[in-house]
Design a protein around this motif. Structure first.
Motif, PDB file in Angstrom:
ATOM      1  N   PRO A 105      41.283  43.411  52.732  1.00 18.11           N
ATOM      2  CA  PRO A 105      40.962  42.081  52.190  1.00 18.11           C
ATOM      3  C   PRO A 105      42.132  41.547  51.367  1.00 18.11           C
ATOM      4  CG  PRO A 105      39.838  43.793  50.946  1.00 18.11           C
ATOM      5  CD  PRO A 105      40.474  44.472  52.108  1.00 18.11           C
ATOM      6  N   MET A 106      42.221  40.225  51.264  1.00 17.55           N
ATOM      7  CA  MET A 106      43.320  39.622  50.502  1.00 17.55           C
ATOM      8  C   MET A 106      43.297  40.072  49.051  1.00 17.55           C
ATOM      9  SD  MET A 106      44.060  35.738  51.635  1.00 17.55           S
ATOM     10  CE  MET A 106      42.412  35.105  51.454  1.00 17.55           C
ATOM     11  N   ASN A 107      44.476  40.330  48.517  1.00 14.05           N
ATOM     12  CA  ASN A 107      44.585  40.661  47.097  1.00 14.05           C
ATOM     13  C   ASN A 107      44.298  39.422  46.256  1.00 14.05           C
ATOM     14  OD1 ASN A 107      45.514  43.375  47.505  1.00 14.05           O
ATOM     15  ND2 ASN A 107      47.471  42.488  48.152  1.00 14.05           N
ATOM     16  N   ASN A 108      43.906  39.678  45.017  1.00 12.61           N
ATOM     17  CA  ASN A 108      43.683  38.622  44.018  1.00 12.61           C
ATOM     18  C   ASN A 108      42.464  37.751  44.332  1.00 12.61           C
ATOM     19  OD1 ASN A 108      46.117  39.685  43.110  1.00 12.61           O
ATOM     20  ND2 ASN A 108      47.319  38.111  44.132  1.00 12.61           N
ATOM     21  N   PHE A 109      41.632  38.214  45.229  1.00 12.09           N
ATOM     22  CA  PHE A 109      40.350  37.560  45.512  1.00 12.09           C
ATOM     23  C   PHE A 109      39.256  38.625  45.411  1.00 12.09           C
ATOM     24  CE2 PHE A 109      43.288  34.726  47.588  1.00 12.09           C
ATOM     25  CZ  PHE A 109      42.703  33.471  47.499  1.00 12.09           C
ATOM     26  N   SER A 171      47.369  35.111  47.326  1.00  9.40           N
ATOM     27  CA  SER A 171      47.340  36.561  47.524  1.00  9.40           C
ATOM     28  C   SER A 171      48.723  37.185  47.370  1.00  9.40           C
ATOM     29  CB  SER A 171      46.777  36.873  48.913  1.00  9.40           C
ATOM     30  OG  SER A 171      46.702  38.248  49.109  1.00  9.40           O
ATOM     31  N   ALA A 172      49.779  36.437  47.752  1.00 11.43           N
ATOM     32  CA  ALA A 172      51.149  36.970  47.686  1.00 11.43           C
ATOM     33  C   ALA A 172      51.791  36.780  46.318  1.00 11.43           C
ATOM     34  CB  ALA A 172      52.013  36.288  48.744  1.00 11.43           C
TER      35      ALA A 172
ATOM     36  N   ASP B   4      36.034  44.156  41.294  1.00  8.97           N
ATOM     37  CA  ASP B   4      35.502  42.788  41.356  1.00  8.97           C
ATOM     38  C   ASP B   4      36.617  41.765  41.505  1.00  8.97           C
ATOM     39  OD1 ASP B   4      32.718  43.216  39.091  1.00  8.97           O
ATOM     40  OD2 ASP B   4      32.937  43.559  41.236  1.00  8.97           O
ATOM     41  N   GLU B   5      37.648  41.931  40.658  1.00  2.03           N
ATOM     42  CA  GLU B   5      38.755  40.969  40.707  1.00  2.03           C
ATOM     43  C   GLU B   5      39.662  41.234  41.899  1.00  2.03           C
ATOM     44  OE1 GLU B   5      40.774  41.194  37.009  1.00  2.03           O
ATOM     45  OE2 GLU B   5      39.264  40.042  35.955  1.00  2.03           O
ATOM     46  N   HIS B   6      39.795  42.508  42.287  1.00  2.00           N
ATOM     47  CA  HIS B   6      40.656  42.923  43.390  1.00  2.00           C
ATOM     48  C   HIS B   6      42.090  42.436  43.204  1.00  2.00           C
ATOM     49  CE1 HIS B   6      41.804  43.298  47.797  1.00  2.00           C
ATOM     50  NE2 HIS B   6      41.518  44.521  47.384  1.00  2.00           N
ATOM     51  N   LYS B   7      42.556  42.500  41.932  1.00  4.00           N
ATOM     52  CA  LYS B   7      43.926  42.114  41.629  1.00  4.00           C
ATOM     53  C   LYS B   7      44.882  43.213  42.081  1.00  4.00           C
ATOM     54  CE  LYS B   7      43.387  38.296  39.221  1.00  4.00           C
ATOM     55  NZ  LYS B   7      43.986  37.073  39.723  1.00  4.00           N
ATOM     56  N   GLU B   8      46.062  42.808  42.478  1.00 13.42           N
ATOM     57  CA  GLU B   8      47.083  43.804  42.828  1.00 13.42           C
ATOM     58  C   GLU B   8      47.599  44.512  41.591  1.00 13.42           C
ATOM     59  OE1 GLU B   8      50.098  41.788  45.411  1.00 13.42           O
ATOM     60  OE2 GLU B   8      49.894  43.710  46.432  1.00 13.42           O
ATOM     61  N   ARG B  18      58.191  43.526  50.171  1.00 12.66           N
ATOM     62  CA  ARG B  18      57.503  42.769  51.216  1.00 12.66           C
ATOM     63  C   ARG B  18      57.997  41.345  51.416  1.00 12.66           C
ATOM     64  NH1 ARG B  18      51.725  43.469  48.731  1.00 12.66           N
ATOM     65  NH2 ARG B  18      53.008  43.120  46.910  1.00 12.66           N
ATOM     66  N   TYR B  19      58.633  40.765  50.419  1.00 15.20           N
ATOM     67  CA  TYR B  19      58.868  39.321  50.487  1.00 15.20           C
ATOM     68  C   TYR B  19      60.334  38.933  50.358  1.00 15.20           C
ATOM     69  CZ  TYR B  19      53.827  39.449  49.684  1.00 15.20           C
ATOM     70  OH  TYR B  19      52.484  39.716  49.773  1.00 15.20           O
ATOM     71  N   ARG B  23      62.048  38.056  46.129  1.00 20.08           N
ATOM     72  CA  ARG B  23      61.123  38.871  45.328  1.00 20.08           C
ATOM     73  C   ARG B  23      61.884  39.992  44.617  1.00 20.08           C
ATOM     74  NH1 ARG B  23      55.372  38.882  45.725  1.00 20.08           N
ATOM     75  NH2 ARG B  23      54.585  40.383  44.239  1.00 20.08           N
TER      76      ARG B  23
END
Lengths: 251, 143
Positions: A105-109, A171-172, B4-8, B18-19, B23
């Motif tokens: 799943p997308m990060n930050n969501f 997400s990025a 819940d937040e699913h933050k990186e 990756r970028y 980056r």
């Protein structure tokens, strides 16, 4: 929870196979996410979304994934594919150049389940920047003409009107990774889209919304948002041009 | 960080792989900024040793005049040069300078803001930092 399944019926001579690793997580009863593995056949034109739908059809119908148009228009199927945010319907397996395709799943969501995430916050921030033309008069009255623009005036914002709100940029974004209150590249780029529109008169009220400690000043121009945008919106450009208005470099 | 937040989280923020080079520059800018802040604090402590008189000052100067001290100083030079040059690039970008002009995008949608001018700026910052570091090492270790 790892599982290996394979599908070999109806295989054509041009078909190859990959291992598709799907992140599974149900917040109702799982502590953390786990991967399930499936062997999936693909042609050179097969997209990641089609592979996921093959898994749902043949192996496990409980895999949760959001999708709709299958042509990179609705912005529903954003997910992390081999480590980068991409649209599953816009990513061909053959382009990934890997025998293993990992989808998360997308990060930050916040995760609803498996690959489906909540978009409430993105829509809230999008709404917060007033994504509509602000002016006192209207073109809807019978004696009024439409608001005319030159092609040059349209060019100023049309690129940013391509946003499909897929959330890949958010997400990025490295700031979104740590700041839960950051307004995010999607909303900031849309703020620019309306500020740059010659028909709009709401620049000051919009700039006021984003002139916040969790607003535009938290963008550090890493540019990752622009690299993952599937529609060429280039949010990083919009944000920097928008900041030009705030710093007084633009009128 | 909750599921819940699913933050990186910080791990995702500092992942430079990756970028692209932009980056990497973002990460190096942050690291060099923190490094220079640490140096600034250390520098205040260093110069405050004068309050201990000639002996205290000489003791501290001996400490930073060794091999380790020179290596640390060369890293500080590199951080300073990178942060300055890349900082100018980023500040210009923040003002909308060199980030391209809005236009109808064409597939494959290469972002105009990630253009060659900014890439040249990033590589210049890295190369200049490396040269400055080597020059600093040559001066400090002598002949």
């Amino acid at each position: 929870m790892a599982q290996v399944s394979s599908m070999s019926d109806g295989q054509s001579s041009t078909m190859k196979s990959i291992t598709l690793k799907i992140s599974r997580f149900n917040p109702e009863h799982d502590e953390s996410s786990q991967f399930m593995e499936f062997n999936v056949n693909y042609e050179k034109w097969t997209t990641v979304l089609e592979a996921i739908l093959d898994v749902k059809k043949h192996f496990d119908h409980s895999v949760a994934v959001r999708y709709s148009c299958r042509q990179a228009t609705c912005g529903s199927c954003g997910m992390i594919i081999n480590g980068k945010p991409r649209l599953a319907c816009f990513t061909k397996i053959s382009e990934l150049d890997s025998n293993v395709v990992t989808v998360e799943p997308m990060n930050n969501f916040p995760v609803i389940r498996d690959l489906a995430v909540k978009f409430e916050r993105l829509f809230d921030t999008h709404q917060k920047i007033k994504p509509y033309l602000i002016r006192d008069d209207t073109e809807l009255e019978s004696d009024q003409k439409e608001f005319l623009q030159t092609p040059e005036e349209v060019e100023q914002y049309i690129q940013f009107a391509n946003c499909i709100k897929c959330g890949l940029c958010n997400s990025a974004c490295p700031t979104m990774a740590t700041d839960s209150s950051f307004v995010g590249p999607q909303a900031l780029a849309q703020a620019y889209r309306y500020v740059a529109d010659s028909r709009d008169k709401g620049k000051d009220s919009r700039l006021k919304v984003i002139d916040d400690s969790h607003g535009i000043w938290r963008c550090h121009f890493a540019g990752s948002c622009s690299q993952v945008c599937p529609k060429g919106v280039d949010p990083a450009m919009g944000i920097q041009l928008l900041r030009g208005y705030m710093l007084g470099f633009r009128d | 960080m909750t599921q819940d937040e699913h933050k990186e989280g910080v791990k995702g923020m500092v992942n430079p792989r990756r970028y692209g080079i932009e980056r990497v520059a973002y990460l190096m800018m942050r690291l060099s900024g923190l490094g220079l802040l640490a140096y600034f604090i250390g520098h205040i402590y260093e110069t405050s040793n004068i309050l201990r008189g000639q002996v205290g000052w000489d003791e501290f100067m001996d400490l930073i005049s060794g091999t380790e001290g020179h290596i640390v100083m060369s890293i500080v030079i590199a951080m300073c040069v990178f942060h300055t040059v890349n900082g100018v690039r980023v500040m210009l970008g923040h003002g909308g300078v060199g980030v391209g002009t809005p236009a109808r995008p064409d597939y494959p949608y290469d972002p105009a803001s990630q253009n060659y001018r900014h890439k040249i700026g990033i590589y210049s910052a890295i190369v200049l930092a490396a040269f400055a570091m080597m020059y600093g090492l040559a001066v400090m270790f002598g002949e």
